[in-house]
Design a protein around this motif. Structure first.
Motif, short mmCIF file in Angstrom:
data_model
loop_
_atom_site.label_atom_id
_atom_site.label_comp_id
_atom_site.label_asym_id
_atom_site.label_seq_id
_atom_site.Cartn_x
_atom_site.Cartn_y
_atom_site.Cartn_z
N LYS A 88 0.84 -1.20 0.00
CA LYS A 88 0.00 0.00 0.00
C LYS A 88 0.87 1.25 0.00
CE LYS A 88 -3.97 -1.90 2.40
NZ LYS A 88 -4.74 -1.87 3.66
N LEU A 89 1.92 1.24 0.79
CA LEU A 89 2.80 2.39 0.84
C LEU A 89 3.52 2.60 -0.49
CD1 LEU A 89 4.35 2.01 4.40
CD2 LEU A 89 2.68 3.68 3.65
N LEU A 90 3.96 1.50 -1.10
CA LEU A 90 4.62 1.62 -2.39
C LEU A 90 3.67 2.14 -3.45
CD1 LEU A 90 6.82 -1.59 -2.42
CD2 LEU A 90 7.58 0.77 -2.13
N LEU A 91 2.46 1.64 -3.43
CA LEU A 91 1.46 2.10 -4.38
C LEU A 91 1.18 3.59 -4.17
CD1 LEU A 91 -0.57 1.46 -6.63
CD2 LEU A 91 -2.20 0.87 -4.86
N THR A 92 1.06 3.99 -2.95
CA THR A 92 0.83 5.40 -2.64
C THR A 92 2.00 6.24 -3.12
OG1 THR A 92 -0.47 4.77 -0.72
CG2 THR A 92 0.33 7.02 -0.78
N HIS A 93 3.20 5.77 -2.89
CA HIS A 93 4.38 6.48 -3.35
C HIS A 93 4.39 6.57 -4.89
CE1 HIS A 93 8.45 7.98 -3.48
NE2 HIS A 93 8.79 6.99 -4.29
N LYS A 94 4.02 5.48 -5.54
CA LYS A 94 3.97 5.46 -7.00
C LYS A 94 2.94 6.47 -7.51
CE LYS A 94 3.09 2.41 -10.91
NZ LYS A 94 2.67 1.07 -11.33
N GLU A 95 1.79 6.45 -6.89
CA GLU A 95 0.75 7.41 -7.29
C GLU A 95 1.22 8.84 -7.04
OE1 GLU A 95 -3.22 4.71 -6.41
OE2 GLU A 95 -2.55 6.18 -4.93
N TRP A 96 1.84 9.06 -5.90
CA TRP A 96 2.34 10.40 -5.58
C TRP A 96 3.37 10.84 -6.61
CZ3 TRP A 96 7.26 12.07 -3.92
CH2 TRP A 96 7.29 13.37 -3.43
N SER A 97 4.26 9.94 -7.02
CA SER A 97 5.28 10.27 -8.02
C SER A 97 4.64 10.63 -9.36
CB SER A 97 6.24 9.09 -8.22
OG SER A 97 6.94 8.84 -7.04
N GLU A 98 3.62 9.87 -9.76
CA GLU A 98 2.93 10.15 -11.02
C GLU A 98 2.22 11.50 -10.98
OE1 GLU A 98 0.41 6.80 -11.82
OE2 GLU A 98 2.11 5.47 -12.20
N ILE A 99 1.61 11.81 -9.86
CA ILE A 99 0.92 13.11 -9.72
C ILE A 99 1.93 14.24 -9.82
CG2 ILE A 99 -0.29 14.58 -8.05
CD1 ILE A 99 -1.75 11.99 -7.14
N ASN A 100 3.05 14.12 -9.13
CA ASN A 100 4.09 15.16 -9.19
C ASN A 100 4.67 15.30 -10.60
OD1 ASN A 100 3.94 16.09 -6.58
ND2 ASN A 100 5.40 14.60 -5.81
N LYS A 101 4.79 14.18 -11.29
CA LYS A 101 5.30 14.20 -12.65
C LYS A 101 4.33 14.96 -13.56
CE LYS A 101 6.79 11.10 -16.37
NZ LYS A 101 6.93 9.70 -16.77
N LYS A 102 3.04 14.70 -13.41
CA LYS A 102 2.02 15.39 -14.21
C LYS A 102 2.00 16.88 -13.89
CE LYS A 102 -1.04 11.45 -14.90
NZ LYS A 102 -2.35 10.85 -14.57
N LYS A 103 2.15 17.23 -12.61
CA LYS A 103 2.17 18.64 -12.22
C LYS A 103 3.35 19.37 -12.86
CE LYS A 103 -0.16 18.51 -7.74
NZ LYS A 103 0.02 18.69 -6.30
N SER A 104 4.52 18.72 -12.82
CA SER A 104 5.68 19.37 -13.38
C SER A 104 5.56 19.51 -14.92
CB SER A 104 6.96 18.62 -13.02
OG SER A 104 6.98 17.33 -13.59
N GLU A 105 4.92 18.56 -15.57
CA GLU A 105 4.69 18.66 -17.01
C GLU A 105 3.72 19.77 -17.35
OE1 GLU A 105 3.45 14.77 -18.25
OE2 GLU A 105 5.45 13.91 -18.05
N ASN A 106 2.70 19.96 -16.51
CA ASN A 106 1.71 21.00 -16.74
C ASN A 106 2.28 22.40 -16.48
OD1 ASN A 106 -0.27 19.15 -17.45
ND2 ASN A 106 -1.14 19.06 -15.38
N ASN A 107 3.27 22.52 -15.63
CA ASN A 107 3.88 23.80 -15.31
C ASN A 107 4.87 24.27 -16.38
OD1 ASN A 107 2.43 24.15 -12.95
ND2 ASN A 107 4.00 23.19 -11.69
N LYS A 108 5.21 23.41 -17.32
CA LYS A 108 6.19 23.76 -18.35
C LYS A 108 5.59 24.61 -19.40
CE LYS A 108 9.24 19.86 -17.80
NZ LYS A 108 9.83 18.71 -18.38
#
Length: 108
Positions: A88-108
């Motif tokens: 569960k923690l790994l999945l949460t971390h994975k989801e968190w990483s994907e969200i941050n990745k999408k945010k950084s792509e949208n800010n470009k």
């Protein structure tokens, strides 16, 4: 006057620790006595199952192998529960990483 008493206490503690580390069933000891010693020597993660075995198990007829088997089953249950929590923690971390990745792509 009591200087030797401290040394005797230390020697007794060391002897008890050595006996605990090499805990084995004595020739004259019955299974019930040994199983009870085994259940009292378990680490904290086994205290609950040891207590249940003492209260509801018939230690007069239960073999040492059965006691150990029940402790192993409890250990597996703990391990399975811990593994699922880690996933569960790994999945949460994975989801968190994907969200941050999408945010950084949208800010470009």
């Amino acid at each position: 006057m009591f200087i030797g008493a401290d040394r005797v206490k230390i020697a007794r503690i060391q002897a008890l620790k050595a006996e605990f580390k090499t805990m084995s069933m004595k020739e004259a000891e019955v299974v019930n006595e040994f199983a009870t010693k085994l259940l009292r020597a378990v680490p904290s993660k086994f205290v609950q199952i040891a207590s249940i075995l003492e209260q509801f198990g018939d230690l007069d007829v239960m073999t040492v192998e059965e006691v150990i088997g029940r402790l192993k089953a409890h250990e597996e249950r703990i391990r399975d529960h811990t593994d699922s929590e880690e996933r569960k923690l790994l999945l949460t971390h994975k989801e968190w990483s994907e969200i941050n990745k999408k945010k950084s792509e949208n800010n470009k």
